[in-house]
Design an enzyme around this catalytic site. Structure first.
Site, PDB file in Angstrom:
ATOM      1  N   GLU A  25       0.824  -1.281   0.059  1.00 48.49           N
ATOM      2  CA  GLU A  25      -0.017   0.018  -0.190  1.00 48.49           C
ATOM      3  C   GLU A  25       0.803   1.413  -0.179  1.00 48.49           C
ATOM      4  O   GLU A  25       1.958   1.268   0.305  1.00 48.49           O
ATOM      5  CB  GLU A  25      -0.866   0.019   1.348  1.00 48.49           C
ATOM      6  CG  GLU A  25      -0.271  -0.088   2.397  1.00 48.49           C
ATOM      7  CD  GLU A  25      -1.049   0.503   3.690  1.00 48.49           C
ATOM      8  OE1 GLU A  25      -1.689   1.712   3.400  1.00 48.49           O
ATOM      9  OE2 GLU A  25      -1.026  -0.300   4.539  1.00 48.49           O
ATOM     10  N   LYS A 159      -3.779  -2.718  16.030  1.00 50.37           N
ATOM     11  CA  LYS A 159      -3.176  -2.059  17.267  1.00 50.37           C
ATOM     12  C   LYS A 159      -4.092  -1.540  18.177  1.00 50.37           C
ATOM     13  O   LYS A 159      -5.349  -1.341  18.098  1.00 50.37           O
ATOM     14  CB  LYS A 159      -2.147  -0.935  16.775  1.00 50.37           C
ATOM     15  CG  LYS A 159      -2.740   0.130  16.023  1.00 50.37           C
ATOM     16  CD  LYS A 159      -1.679   1.241  15.872  1.00 50.37           C
ATOM     17  CE  LYS A 159      -1.018   0.946  14.795  1.00 50.37           C
ATOM     18  NZ  LYS A 159      -1.706   0.491  13.469  1.00 50.37           N
TER      19      LYS A 159
HETATM   20  N1  PSU Z   1      -2.344   1.268  10.659  1.00 49.18           N
HETATM   21  C1  PSU Z   1      -0.997   1.577  10.408  1.00 49.18           C
HETATM   22  N2  PSU Z   1      -0.523   2.444   9.611  1.00 49.18           N
HETATM   23  C2  PSU Z   1      -1.223   2.836   8.557  1.00 49.18           C
HETATM   24  C3  PSU Z   1      -2.355   2.667   8.676  1.00 49.18           C
HETATM   25  C4  PSU Z   1      -3.102   2.027   9.611  1.00 49.18           C
HETATM   26  O1  PSU Z   1      -0.060   1.185  11.387  1.00 49.18           O
HETATM   27  O2  PSU Z   1      -0.483   3.574   7.739  1.00 49.18           O
HETATM   28  C5  PSU Z   1      -3.381   2.941   7.501  1.00 49.18           C
HETATM   29  C6  PSU Z   1      -3.689   1.771   6.367  1.00 49.18           C
HETATM   30  O3  PSU Z   1      -3.501   2.380   5.211  1.00 49.18           O
HETATM   31  C7  PSU Z   1      -4.932   1.568   6.757  1.00 49.18           C
HETATM   32  C8  PSU Z   1      -5.667   2.897   7.243  1.00 49.18           C
HETATM   33  O4  PSU Z   1      -5.623   1.133   5.600  1.00 49.18           O
HETATM   34  O5  PSU Z   1      -4.508   3.500   7.836  1.00 49.18           O
HETATM   35  C9  PSU Z   1      -6.867   2.828   7.845  1.00 49.18           C
HETATM   36  O6  PSU Z   1      -7.548   4.007   7.980  1.00 49.18           O
HETATM   37  P1  PSU Z   1      -8.830   3.944   8.578  1.00 49.18           P
HETATM   38  O7  PSU Z   1      -8.693   3.917   9.919  1.00 49.18           O
HETATM   39  O8  PSU Z   1      -9.226   5.600   8.262  1.00 49.18           O
HETATM   40  O9  PSU Z   1      -9.722   3.544   7.906  1.00 49.18           O
END
Ligand code: PSU
Ligand code: MN
Length: 302
Positions: A25, A159
């Site tokens: 990603e 997490k």
């Molecule tokens: N968790 C991490 N690092 C990240 C993300 C999540 O430790 O960079 C990013 C990923 O791209 C994940 C997104 O898909 O955050 C989730 O965001 P939201 O909670 O807004 O859906």
């Protein structure tokens, strides 16, 4: 549809030769880590995948195209440019039509990987059900994507900025298997385990590949969470990190952080409060996931 997809030379050749490919990603680069560690990590993760017998395909939205495989300059741009949109499922049409830059989240990367016929995706952490979601309704689109898009996602668990228990309940409702890689307990990103159990344990890349292949052979839509614990020597002490997460959550609430800003805010704040220790752990776990993911991609390819 082919009009929207644009492959790098390396990925194109891998497809022609039938080599295993690992999707990566770009939100983790643009919104998950600071510059320059983000770009350096992205490059090293790609290299680890190559060294472990697969071909990396970092995915992003550029100039009206879904790019499958980024050049070195493009990686640098996503690490450093201002105004790169965080692109999830809802954003793809808009970003392609307006030719804007989009860094794909887990959800959007899964969509693009499936379009490109890539079955395995490596990241650090997935989105989930946020703490307090019973009133905010903040539930990541990543979970819905895992329910409907046929891509296996290697991560280091969920997490504790999230409600891990509710995230597991949501995945259970949606029929998404949570597979522990060489572990019975769900890792919690910065730590090797949590109070929660995984659904199934796999002890080798072949075992993971077997479970995925059987699911997909049945025509069951959706992916899986392959939870791979952070290496012990890189893990943070759980009371330490959880205390810091509590502080960061309180600050997010006080500042009224909402919507897609929540996860990037929390990652940045936790990094600040740990004096960079969380970033080091994050980098170590992504690299570890790259090693395991390349092996699973190879096993899926057999
Ligand atoms: N968790 C991490 N690092 C990240 C993300 C999540 O430790 O960079 C990013 C990923 O791209 C994940 C997104 O898909 O955050 C989730 O965001 P939201 O909670 O807004 O859906
Ligand atoms: Mn959200």
């Amino acid at each position: 549809m082919e009009a929207y997809l644009s492959y790098s030379q390396e990925v194109m050749e891998a497809k022609e030769k039938g080599l295993p490919i690992v999707a990566l990603e770009s939100t983790i680069i643009s919104h998950g880590m600071p510059y320059p560690q983000n770009v350096q990590t992205a490059r090293e993760v790609e290299q680890i995948i190559r060294e472990n017998g697969a071909v990396p395909a970092t995915i992003a939205i550029i100039d009206g195209k879904i790019k499958i495989g980024l050049s070195d300059e493009e990686l640098e741009m996503f690490g450093n440019a201002q105004g790169v949109a965080k692109a999830s499922r809802r954003d793809l049409g808009y970003l392609l039509a307006t030719k804007k830059l989009g860094a794909t989240t887990v959800a959007a990367t899964m969509i693009c990987a499936e379009l490109a016929e890539i079955e395995l995706f490596v990241t650090g952490g997935i989105g989930g059900v946020h703490r307090g979601a019973e009133t905010t309704m903040d539930i990541s689109a990543d979970l819905e994507e895992l329910a409907m898009t046929n891509v296996a996602v290697v991560c280091a668990g969920a997490k504790s900025i999230l409600d891990i228990g509710l995230t597991l309940e949501y995945l259970e409702t949606k029929g998404v298997p949570v597979i522990g890689y060489d572990t019975d307990t769900l890792p919690a990103f910065y730590t090797c385990d949590s109070e929660f159990k995984v659904n199934f344990r796999a002890n080798s890349p072949e075992e993971v590949a077997g479970m995925m292949r059987a699911k997909w052979d049945l025509g069951l839509r959706g992916g899986a969470v392959i939870a791979n614990p952070i290496p012990q020597e890189d893990a943070l002490e759980s009371d330490f990190i959880n205390g810091i997460i509590e502080k960061a959550l309180a600050e997010a609430e006080e500042k009224g952080i909402a919507g897609k800003e929540v996860t990037p805010f929390m990652l940045g704040k936790v990094k600040e409060l740990t004096a960079g220790k969380s970033l080091e752990a994050n980098i170590a776990l992504v690299k570890n996931n790259a090693r395991v993911g390349a092996a699973i991609a190879a096993a899926l390819n057999k």
